[in-house]
Design a protein around this motif. Structure first.
Motif, PDB file in Angstrom:
ATOM      1  N   ASP A  98      18.789   6.885   1.188  1.00 54.36           N
ATOM      2  CA  ASP A  98      17.872   5.842   0.720  1.00 54.36           C
ATOM      3  C   ASP A  98      16.416   6.262   0.918  1.00 54.36           C
ATOM      4  O   ASP A  98      15.569   6.037   0.032  1.00 54.36           O
ATOM      5  N   ILE A  99      16.122   6.870   2.072  1.00 59.00           N
ATOM      6  CA  ILE A  99      14.739   7.295   2.335  1.00 59.00           C
ATOM      7  C   ILE A  99      14.299   8.343   1.323  1.00 59.00           C
ATOM      8  O   ILE A  99      13.194   8.281   0.770  1.00 59.00           O
ATOM      9  N   ILE A 100      15.174   9.306   1.053  1.00 58.76           N
ATOM     10  CA  ILE A 100      14.835  10.358   0.085  1.00 58.76           C
ATOM     11  C   ILE A 100      14.610   9.758  -1.305  1.00 58.76           C
ATOM     12  O   ILE A 100      13.628  10.078  -1.993  1.00 58.76           O
ATOM     13  N   ASN A 101      15.505   8.860  -1.715  1.00 63.27           N
ATOM     14  CA  ASN A 101      15.361   8.237  -3.038  1.00 63.27           C
ATOM     15  C   ASN A 101      14.084   7.406  -3.122  1.00 63.27           C
ATOM     16  O   ASN A 101      13.363   7.447  -4.131  1.00 63.27           O
ATOM     17  N   TYR A 102      13.814   6.642  -2.073  1.00 61.70           N
ATOM     18  CA  TYR A 102      12.620   5.801  -2.077  1.00 61.70           C
ATOM     19  C   TYR A 102      11.349   6.640  -2.119  1.00 61.70           C
ATOM     20  O   TYR A 102      10.393   6.310  -2.844  1.00 61.70           O
TER      21      TYR A 102
ATOM     22  N   THR B 262       0.837  -1.199   0.000  1.00 59.19           N
ATOM     23  CA  THR B 262       0.000   0.000   0.000  1.00 59.19           C
ATOM     24  C   THR B 262       0.875   1.253   0.000  1.00 59.19           C
ATOM     25  O   THR B 262       1.727   1.420   0.884  1.00 59.19           O
ATOM     26  N   TYR B 263       0.658   2.136  -0.982  1.00 59.56           N
ATOM     27  CA  TYR B 263       1.516   3.305  -1.125  1.00 59.56           C
ATOM     28  C   TYR B 263       1.432   4.225   0.091  1.00 59.56           C
ATOM     29  O   TYR B 263       2.458   4.733   0.572  1.00 59.56           O
ATOM     30  N   GLN B 264       0.227   4.457   0.605  1.00 62.61           N
ATOM     31  CA  GLN B 264       0.098   5.368   1.743  1.00 62.61           C
ATOM     32  C   GLN B 264       0.834   4.842   2.966  1.00 62.61           C
ATOM     33  O   GLN B 264       1.518   5.590   3.666  1.00 62.61           O
ATOM     34  N   ILE B 265       0.704   3.533   3.218  1.00 59.51           N
ATOM     35  CA  ILE B 265       1.410   2.939   4.360  1.00 59.51           C
ATOM     36  C   ILE B 265       2.911   2.935   4.117  1.00 59.51           C
ATOM     37  O   ILE B 265       3.711   3.178   5.030  1.00 59.51           O
ATOM     38  N   LYS B 266       3.311   2.689   2.878  1.00 62.11           N
ATOM     39  CA  LYS B 266       4.743   2.690   2.550  1.00 62.11           C
ATOM     40  C   LYS B 266       5.367   4.058   2.818  1.00 62.11           C
ATOM     41  O   LYS B 266       6.440   4.164   3.428  1.00 62.11           O
ATOM     42  N   ILE B 267       4.690   5.120   2.409  1.00 63.61           N
ATOM     43  CA  ILE B 267       5.194   6.475   2.646  1.00 63.61           C
ATOM     44  C   ILE B 267       5.227   6.772   4.148  1.00 63.61           C
ATOM     45  O   ILE B 267       6.208   7.335   4.669  1.00 63.61           O
ATOM     46  N   ALA B 268       4.160   6.375   4.871  1.00 67.57           N
ATOM     47  CA  ALA B 268       4.107   6.628   6.309  1.00 67.57           C
ATOM     48  C   ALA B 268       5.227   5.894   7.038  1.00 67.57           C
ATOM     49  O   ALA B 268       5.862   6.447   7.958  1.00 67.57           O
ATOM     50  N   LYS B 269       5.496   4.657   6.647  1.00 65.32           N
ATOM     51  CA  LYS B 269       6.570   3.896   7.292  1.00 65.32           C
ATOM     52  C   LYS B 269       7.929   4.557   7.063  1.00 65.32           C
ATOM     53  O   LYS B 269       8.738   4.673   7.992  1.00 65.32           O
ATOM     54  N   LEU B 270       8.181   4.981   5.837  1.00 63.99           N
ATOM     55  CA  LEU B 270       9.467   5.609   5.538  1.00 63.99           C
ATOM     56  C   LEU B 270       9.623   6.934   6.289  1.00 63.99           C
ATOM     57  O   LEU B 270      10.710   7.262   6.783  1.00 63.99           O
TER      58      LEU B 270
ATOM     59  N   ILE C  45       8.502   6.576  -4.999  1.00 60.91           N
ATOM     60  CA  ILE C  45       7.101   6.278  -4.691  1.00 60.91           C
ATOM     61  C   ILE C  45       6.190   7.368  -5.236  1.00 60.91           C
ATOM     62  O   ILE C  45       5.147   7.084  -5.845  1.00 60.91           O
ATOM     63  N   LYS C  46       6.581   8.640  -5.038  1.00 61.44           N
ATOM     64  CA  LYS C  46       5.744   9.741  -5.506  1.00 61.44           C
ATOM     65  C   LYS C  46       5.616   9.729  -7.023  1.00 61.44           C
ATOM     66  O   LYS C  46       4.532   9.973  -7.574  1.00 61.44           O
TER      67      LYS C  46
END
Length: 409
Positions: free
Chosen positions: A220-224, A151-159, A228-229
């Motif tokens: 890595d977080i910034i790249n990920y 899930t994209y929203q959860i993926k962004i929230a986790k990162l 995702i966006k």
């Protein structure tokens, strides 16, 4: 809550149920572990299972059992299998260090001062281990969140939450550095302990390594997040196009026709026809002579290959048995040598063992093996089974060969 009376009781309890505890720990992330399966691992000894429940090593929930949180945390800590990022533990250790250093400055008895120094050294070591573990778990969690969260929203929230934890770890690293270099400078001037200085050097080296790893984690977080966006934007466009296509409004409500008309990339152009026909007038000129000769050579080469093609196998050829070269079994040869040398020592403890090269030069293989191949076999055995041998400092000579003497380890 059950309280164990001694370490002996704890170790005996764990030893009796080690098979069950191992299986439950390996399946700790699954939803359940059946009571019947636990009983089977204890060989249907229900008394042993009830004893584990009474001592709260495991807990029962209906028809299922699970490891108690105390033992689960204990096993994960020793095996470093816990993926949790715990910055509170580092903060507590830093506060505890301030307390211990304050007690040290006020204490007058030398023996009690030494006990405070010992606790301070142990706490510094805890901070180093916990920090390194947190950084490793952080990097692992970042990769797992990006690659496995659907899930994209959860993926962004986790990162984003992991980035906050990265900031917290960095702040604790800075706080620890500040404690050593500035806040408790007076303590380090008074406590002249060589082991403490060594621990501090290792700690600062570990903190520096952790800080470098945190920089990589931030990148890595910034790249990920950027990936995702961009994926979210692309998916939204694809969904909108699919909706227009399904409702037969794609051409009417979009500029698809104009975009395709302006597009001249290779992907949109299709496959051009490959026609290389030469005119008769050009073939009559001297300029075309090298081209004609090249074509003739290619045709002659094809005819030569076709004429050299092997025919079908006859029945007689099919009946002839295939011949294979017998391969040297290095495992068997090594085992024979080690057993022979072990037998020598068994018969006479003072007897001198034969080195591997000399043994191979007289060893009887299942086929004829020359000296050159025996030398190759010697090198292969030493390379593949290095842990089973001891390379001595002495050298031997065999004809034109000079070799290091190798014996069983």
């Amino acid at each position: 809550m059950y309280v164990f009376r001694s370490i002996h009781e704890i170790t005996n309890t764990i030893a009796v149920a080690r098979g069950l505890l191992t299986a439950m720990f390996e399946k700790r992330k699954s939803l359940s572990f059946r009571y019947a399966d636990a009983l089977a691992l204890l060989k249907d000894d229900e008394n042993r299972l009830k004893l584990l429940l009474e001592k709260e090593v495991i807990r029962q929930n209906g028809n299922f059992v699970e490891l108690d949180a105390r033992f689960l945390d204990f096993f994960e800590m020793l095996l470093e299998a816990n993926e949790e990022i715990n910055t509170a533990a580092i903060n507590e250790n830093i506060e505890y260090l301030h307390e211990l250093m304050d007690y040290y400055g006020k204490e007058q008895i030398a023996s009690r001062k030494e006990s405070y120094v010992r606790n301070i050294k142990m706490t510094f070591q805890k901070i180093e281990r916990t920090t390194l573990r947190n950084v490793m778990n952080l990097q692992s969690s970042i990769d797992h969140a990006f690659k496995h969260e659907p899930t994209y929203q959860i993926k962004i929230a986790k990162l984003e939450n992991l980035d906050k934890k990265r900031v917290n770890i960095q702040q604790l690293i800075d706080t620890t550095e500040n404690l050593i270099l500035h806040e408790e400078r007076r303590f380090f001037q008074q406590a002249t302990d060589e082991e403490l200085q060594r621990i501090l050097l290792e700690l600062r080296s570990g903190l520096q390594l952790s800080a470098h790893s945190l920089i990589r984690a931030q990148q890595d977080i910034i790249n990920y997040l950027n990936q995702i966006k961009s994926q979210v934007i692309l998916v939204e466009k694809i969904r909108k196009l699919k909706y227009l296509h399904d409702t037969f409004e794609l051409r009417a409500r979009s500029n698809l026709t104009e975009v395709v008309a302006r597009e001249h990339s290779v992907l949109m152009e299709g496959t051009p026809p490959s026609s290389f026909k030469l005119s008769v007038n050009y073939l009559g000129t001297d300029e075309a002579r090298p081209v004609i000769l090249k074509v003739l050579r290619n045709l002659q080469y094809r005819e030569t290959v076709r004429s050299n093609e092997a025919g079908a196998f006859s029945e007689e050829d099919m009946e002839i048995p295939a011949m294979y070269e017998q391969v040297i079994d290095l495992d068997e040869t090594t085992s024979d040598y080690l057993q022979a040398q072990a037998q020598v020592c068994w018969n006479n403890a003072q007897a001198r063992q034969e080195d591997l090269f000399s043994y191979l030069m007289r060893y009887t293989f299942k086929r004829d093996v020359g000296e050159q191949e025996r030398t190759t076999i010697f090198c292969q055995i030493v390379s593949l089974y290095e842990s089973q041998f001891r390379i001595s400092d002495t050298y031997g000579t065999y004809k034109e060969f000079e070799y290091a003497k190798v014996y069983p380890a």
